[in-house]
Design a protein around this motif. Structure first.
Motif, PDB file in Angstrom:
ATOM      1  N   ARG A  96       3.401   5.866  -2.760  1.00  0.00           N
ATOM      2  CA  ARG A  96       4.620   6.585  -3.117  1.00  0.00           C
ATOM      3  C   ARG A  96       4.809   6.723  -4.623  1.00  0.00           C
ATOM      4  O   ARG A  96       5.369   7.695  -5.091  1.00  0.00           O
ATOM      5  CB  ARG A  96       5.851   5.890  -2.528  1.00  0.00           C
ATOM      6  N   THR A  97       4.376   5.733  -5.375  1.00  0.00           N
ATOM      7  CA  THR A  97       4.567   5.772  -6.828  1.00  0.00           C
ATOM      8  C   THR A  97       3.363   6.342  -7.568  1.00  0.00           C
ATOM      9  O   THR A  97       3.455   6.606  -8.768  1.00  0.00           O
ATOM     10  CB  THR A  97       4.844   4.362  -7.383  1.00  0.00           C
ATOM     11  N   CYS A  98       2.237   6.486  -6.873  1.00  0.00           N
ATOM     12  CA  CYS A  98       0.984   6.925  -7.507  1.00  0.00           C
ATOM     13  C   CYS A  98       0.585   5.967  -8.630  1.00  0.00           C
ATOM     14  O   CYS A  98       0.101   6.387  -9.682  1.00  0.00           O
ATOM     15  CB  CYS A  98       1.096   8.352  -8.045  1.00  0.00           C
ATOM     16  N   MET A  99       0.821   4.681  -8.396  1.00  0.00           N
ATOM     17  CA  MET A  99       0.484   3.645  -9.369  1.00  0.00           C
ATOM     18  C   MET A  99      -0.396   2.592  -8.707  1.00  0.00           C
ATOM     19  O   MET A  99      -0.292   2.361  -7.508  1.00  0.00           O
ATOM     20  CB  MET A  99       1.747   2.940  -9.883  1.00  0.00           C
ATOM     21  N   SER A 100      -1.216   1.957  -9.511  1.00  0.00           N
ATOM     22  CA  SER A 100      -2.016   0.836  -9.002  1.00  0.00           C
ATOM     23  C   SER A 100      -1.109  -0.385  -8.885  1.00  0.00           C
ATOM     24  O   SER A 100      -0.019  -0.445  -9.457  1.00  0.00           O
ATOM     25  CB  SER A 100      -3.169   0.532  -9.958  1.00  0.00           C
TER      26      SER A 100
ATOM     27  N   LYS B 200       0.826  -1.208   0.000  1.00  0.00           N
ATOM     28  CA  LYS B 200       0.000   0.000   0.000  1.00  0.00           C
ATOM     29  C   LYS B 200       0.861   1.259   0.000  1.00  0.00           C
ATOM     30  O   LYS B 200       0.551   2.234  -0.695  1.00  0.00           O
ATOM     31  CB  LYS B 200      -0.946   0.002   1.201  1.00  0.00           C
ATOM     32  N   GLU B 201       1.945   1.238   0.766  1.00  0.00           N
ATOM     33  CA  GLU B 201       2.849   2.391   0.797  1.00  0.00           C
ATOM     34  C   GLU B 201       3.549   2.546  -0.550  1.00  0.00           C
ATOM     35  O   GLU B 201       3.730   3.664  -1.039  1.00  0.00           O
ATOM     36  CB  GLU B 201       3.884   2.236   1.922  1.00  0.00           C
ATOM     37  N   LEU B 202       3.934   1.439  -1.174  1.00  0.00           N
ATOM     38  CA  LEU B 202       4.553   1.496  -2.500  1.00  0.00           C
ATOM     39  C   LEU B 202       3.596   2.107  -3.516  1.00  0.00           C
ATOM     40  O   LEU B 202       3.995   2.969  -4.310  1.00  0.00           O
ATOM     41  CB  LEU B 202       4.983   0.097  -2.949  1.00  0.00           C
TER      42      LEU B 202
ATOM     43  N   LYS C 270       3.146  -4.665 -13.765  1.00  0.00           N
ATOM     44  CA  LYS C 270       3.406  -4.602 -15.207  1.00  0.00           C
ATOM     45  C   LYS C 270       4.716  -3.876 -15.513  1.00  0.00           C
ATOM     46  O   LYS C 270       5.476  -4.291 -16.392  1.00  0.00           O
ATOM     47  CB  LYS C 270       2.244  -3.900 -15.908  1.00  0.00           C
ATOM     48  N   GLU C 271       4.995  -2.805 -14.779  1.00  0.00           N
ATOM     49  CA  GLU C 271       6.119  -1.934 -15.117  1.00  0.00           C
ATOM     50  C   GLU C 271       7.463  -2.365 -14.523  1.00  0.00           C
ATOM     51  O   GLU C 271       8.467  -2.335 -15.212  1.00  0.00           O
ATOM     52  CB  GLU C 271       5.825  -0.493 -14.705  1.00  0.00           C
ATOM     53  N   PHE C 272       7.515  -2.707 -13.220  1.00  0.00           N
ATOM     54  CA  PHE C 272       8.838  -2.964 -12.634  1.00  0.00           C
ATOM     55  C   PHE C 272       8.885  -4.036 -11.547  1.00  0.00           C
ATOM     56  O   PHE C 272       9.970  -4.445 -11.133  1.00  0.00           O
ATOM     57  CB  PHE C 272       9.438  -1.668 -12.073  1.00  0.00           C
ATOM     58  N   PHE C 273       7.765  -4.524 -11.075  1.00  0.00           N
ATOM     59  CA  PHE C 273       7.769  -5.462  -9.944  1.00  0.00           C
ATOM     60  C   PHE C 273       8.627  -6.698 -10.211  1.00  0.00           C
ATOM     61  O   PHE C 273       9.331  -7.184  -9.326  1.00  0.00           O
ATOM     62  CB  PHE C 273       6.334  -5.874  -9.591  1.00  0.00           C
ATOM     63  N   PHE C 274       8.577  -7.210 -11.426  1.00  0.00           N
ATOM     64  CA  PHE C 274       9.300  -8.432 -11.749  1.00  0.00           C
ATOM     65  C   PHE C 274      10.706  -8.177 -12.296  1.00  0.00           C
ATOM     66  O   PHE C 274      11.399  -9.116 -12.681  1.00  0.00           O
ATOM     67  CB  PHE C 274       8.473  -9.282 -12.730  1.00  0.00           C
ATOM     68  N   HIS C 275      11.137  -6.929 -12.287  1.00  0.00           N
ATOM     69  CA  HIS C 275      12.506  -6.597 -12.694  1.00  0.00           C
ATOM     70  C   HIS C 275      13.453  -7.291 -11.705  1.00  0.00           C
ATOM     71  O   HIS C 275      13.248  -7.222 -10.488  1.00  0.00           O
ATOM     72  CB  HIS C 275      12.700  -5.079 -12.661  1.00  0.00           C
ATOM     73  N   PRO C 276      14.499  -7.962 -12.202  1.00  0.00           N
ATOM     74  CA  PRO C 276      15.380  -8.720 -11.311  1.00  0.00           C
ATOM     75  C   PRO C 276      16.091  -7.875 -10.254  1.00  0.00           C
ATOM     76  O   PRO C 276      16.470  -8.396  -9.201  1.00  0.00           O
ATOM     77  CB  PRO C 276      16.401  -9.364 -12.257  1.00  0.00           C
ATOM     78  N   GLU C 277      16.247  -6.581 -10.491  1.00  0.00           N
ATOM     79  CA  GLU C 277      16.934  -5.720  -9.523  1.00  0.00           C
ATOM     80  C   GLU C 277      15.982  -5.022  -8.549  1.00  0.00           C
ATOM     81  O   GLU C 277      16.433  -4.312  -7.648  1.00  0.00           O
ATOM     82  CB  GLU C 277      17.781  -4.686 -10.264  1.00  0.00           C
ATOM     83  N   PHE C 278      14.677  -5.230  -8.724  1.00  0.00           N
ATOM     84  CA  PHE C 278      13.721  -4.587  -7.818  1.00  0.00           C
ATOM     85  C   PHE C 278      13.768  -5.286  -6.457  1.00  0.00           C
ATOM     86  O   PHE C 278      13.526  -6.483  -6.358  1.00  0.00           O
ATOM     87  CB  PHE C 278      12.307  -4.630  -8.400  1.00  0.00           C
ATOM     88  N   PRO C 279      14.080  -4.528  -5.371  1.00  0.00           N
ATOM     89  CA  PRO C 279      14.230  -5.142  -4.048  1.00  0.00           C
ATOM     90  C   PRO C 279      12.871  -5.434  -3.401  1.00  0.00           C
ATOM     91  O   PRO C 279      12.098  -4.525  -3.116  1.00  0.00           O
ATOM     92  CB  PRO C 279      14.993  -4.077  -3.253  1.00  0.00           C
ATOM     93  N   LYS C 280      12.595  -6.715  -3.184  1.00  0.00           N
ATOM     94  CA  LYS C 280      11.331  -7.091  -2.569  1.00  0.00           C
ATOM     95  C   LYS C 280      11.532  -8.323  -1.705  1.00  0.00           C
ATOM     96  O   LYS C 280      12.394  -9.151  -1.965  1.00  0.00           O
ATOM     97  CB  LYS C 280      10.264  -7.331  -3.625  1.00  0.00           C
ATOM     98  N   PHE C 281      10.714  -8.422  -0.665  1.00  0.00           N
ATOM     99  CA  PHE C 281      10.770  -9.543   0.264  1.00  0.00           C
ATOM    100  C   PHE C 281       9.347  -9.961   0.594  1.00  0.00           C
ATOM    101  O   PHE C 281       8.496  -9.107   0.847  1.00  0.00           O
ATOM    102  CB  PHE C 281      11.481  -9.136   1.562  1.00  0.00           C
TER     103      PHE C 281
END
Length: 88
Positions: free
Chosen positions: A41-45, A36-38, A51-62
């Motif tokens: 902060r990005t003003c994106m759904s 929700k905070e993401l 679609k845009e960056f979640f699955f990018h290999p360098e995107f930091p997620k846990f």
């Protein structure tokens, strides 16, 4: 008689500087973001983020349990680089 002159531009600069300092202070308080905070902060759904960056290999997620978390500083840096790369 006292005459006071106020430089409106200097007042505005001082005001903006104080706002920026407070925003940095607030930002510094968050260690991580949730989805929700993401989105806020990005003003994106959530769909657009995926679609845009979640699955990018360098995107930091846990993922803990069923919930995604994002390191606040690393995510900000990634998003700034990602946006700059997209705007070229």
């Amino acid at each position: 008689m006292i005459n006071i002159t106020i430089d409106q531009e200097e007042v505005r600069e001082h005001y903006m500087k104080k706002i920026e300092e407070k925003m940095n202070e607030i930002d510094g308080e968050l260690v991580y973001w949730d989805s929700k905070e993401l989105m806020r902060r990005t003003c994106m759904s959530w769909n657009t983020i995926q679609k845009e960056f979640f699955f990018h290999p360098e995107f930091p997620k846990f993922k803990l349990g069923g919930k995604w978390y994002f390191d606040a500083q690393d995510t900000k840096m990634f998003l700034l680089h990602w946006l700059r790369d997209r705007s070229l």
